[in-house]
Motif scaffolding. Structure first.
Motif: not given
Ligand SMILES: Cc1ncc(COP(=O)(O)O)c(C=O)c1O
Length: 466
Positions: A73-75, A61, A86-87, A54, A57-58
């Motif tokens: 926040y990534i769902t 992003l 969230l992820g 996660y 990913s953040l």
């Protein structure tokens, strides 16, 4: 109405929609969604096994978009009412819903159903050369809702953002009142992120480094601590401006509950006084309902405040999934000043119609409708916290399903810290206002229950004392 209902020959598209396989597929998908989303029913911490992926990913992003998002926040793409996964496997209680967008919360079956219908239509997007029946239905629905209590808004122009809806509203006003080119706004207002709207928005930081595109003047906003003084101040300022620039103002542009500005509702008296003066001076009145639409006792805030006769142009967006500008026939532009390739995604338009159906069916509107009842419930709970923890939390508390509180002394740092404590504890809200800085909530009106509000207030109390 379908051709079948009218005893006309059925179109191929209607045969497709009526095909049993579509119904069966819809049922199958709805039951899979129900089975998997129902486990997302409480706040949960991240799953340690998912944290590294996660975080990666953040980081990606942040690199791709040129900065980290406000919340980490990534769902996962799944939720259940106001709960969202969230992820990293955590679950949050989402009381901000993309800043007021997801009125039916996350993973609502009616949104899935409408999205499937949209997926079966021929195009992903609609626009000024591509009107499917959903566009017509949405325009007529919004016009019908807007005029149900006496306003006269004959036309509706769909668009993909609140900013574009407001741009269109200004174009209509300027075009009609040419050569008048000035705008009057209220202190503390927010209109959107285009170059023109940066001038209307009362936040100097949002127009830093941008060229001046419009002449805009501001009048004082209504303040509950000094109702008479602020109303008088607004009237006097307005009269001075109109005398200083005679014939130069095309429109007054207003939010009826200052959104980004801190959740300050005005009053019928305040709005009537200033709108009346504007009409006497041939200045059009634009109500921006991008944030307020569907959140007060009536679909439109101008109906909530009884301002139908002043509604020359009205904009809306967010919860309707597609945005719109409504205006009266006398303001119809005489030249081709309004047009867009995209008016909205087919899924947005179908989902927007489904949201309107759901909000009506769930009895959100009316003086005793769920929007106002939940507001009273939430407000009473926040007032109880105010009594229990003096100095740590104060009102005012907004209107309808727009709720806010001031943490501590209302300083910017204090509000930011409070927001991040709430997030860590599992509750999502956002900032609003400046001096004081507030925490605001836009709970999804279609699915929020008193139990969700109890949980939110429990978390707010934990954050206050932590
Ligand atoms: C009152 C108001 N007007 C306009 C806008 C702009 O809408 P969008 O962000 O969809 O362009 C917003 C967005 O927050 C808003 O709150």
């Amino acid at each position: 109405m379908t051709n079948q209902a009218l005893s006309l020959p059925m179109l191929a598209s209607e045969k497709l929609q009526a095909d049993q396989r579509i119904q069966q597929a819809k049922e199958l998908l709805a039951s899979a969604l129900r089975d998997h989303s129902q486990s997302i029913n409480e706040i949960r911490p991240p799953n340690p096994a998912l944290v590294d992926r996660y975080q990666d990913s953040l980081k990606r992003l942040a690199a791709a978009r040129g900065g980290a998002p406000y919340f980490p926040y990534i769902t996962s793409g799944l939720g259940n009412g106001p709960f969202v996964e969230l992820g990293d496997g955590s679950v949050k209680l989402d009381f901000i819903v993309g800043i007021g967008v997801h009125g039916m919360g996350h993973s609502h079956p009616a949104m899935l159903d409408a999205t499937i219908d949209a997926g079966l239509e021929d195009t992903v997007m609609q626009g000024n050369l591509q009107h499917n029946s959903g566009s017509l239905e949405m325009c007529e629905r919004l016009i019908g809702l807007a005029n149900q209590s006496g306003a006269k808004l004959d036309h509706c122009l769909l668009s993909t953002s609140g900013a574009m809806a407001n741009e269109n509203s200004l174009k209509i006003a300027f075009h009609n009142r040419f050569p008048a080119s000035r705008v009057i706004c209220m202190d503390n207002c927010f209109a959107g992120r285009s170059l023109a709207l940066a001038q209307l928005t009362d936040r100097p930081a949002y127009r830093a480094g941008l060229p001046k595109t419009l002449d805009v003047d501001f009048i004082p906003m209504f303040h509950p601590a000094d109702p008479e003084g602020t109303t008088r101040g607004a009237i006097e300022t307005l009269q001075k401006l109109l005398a200083r620039h005679p014939g130069e103002y095309a429109c007054l542009w207003l939010e009826l509950v200052a959104g980004e500005g801190g959740y300050y509702p005005g009053t019928t008296h305040y709005f009537e006084e200033i709108c009346k003066i504007c009409h006497e001076h041939n200045v059009l009145v634009i109500f921006d309902e991008v944030q307020t639409f569907s959140r007060l006792s009536q679909p439109f805030a101008f109906q909530h405040f009884g301002l139908e006769k002043y509604a020359d142009i009205v904009t809306l967006g967010k919860i309707t999934q597609v945005c719109a500008t409504l205006y009266g026939d006398s303001l119809k532009p005489k030249g081709p000043v309004l047009s867009q390739t995209f008016t909205g995604a087919t899924a947005s338009i179908r989902c927007g119609l489904a949201v309107l159906d759901e909000l009506q069916a769930k009895e959100c509107f009316g003086a005793k409708g769920w929007n106002m009842r939940r507001h009273q419930y939430f407000k009473a709970k926040l007032e109880a916290l105010e009594k229990k923890h003096p100095g740590k939390i104060t009102g005012p508390h907004g209107e309808g399903m727009m709720i806010a509180f001031t943490p501590g002394n209302g300083g910017a740092e204090e509000a930011k810290n409070m927001l991040s404590r709430l997030y860590d504890l599992g509750l999502m809200g956002f900032l609003a206002g400046s001096n004081p800085n507030r925490i605001r909530f836009l709970p999804p009106p279609g699915v929020t229950t008193e139990a969700h509000i109890d949980l939110a207030v429990e978390i707010i109390e934990k954050a206050l004392v932590s």
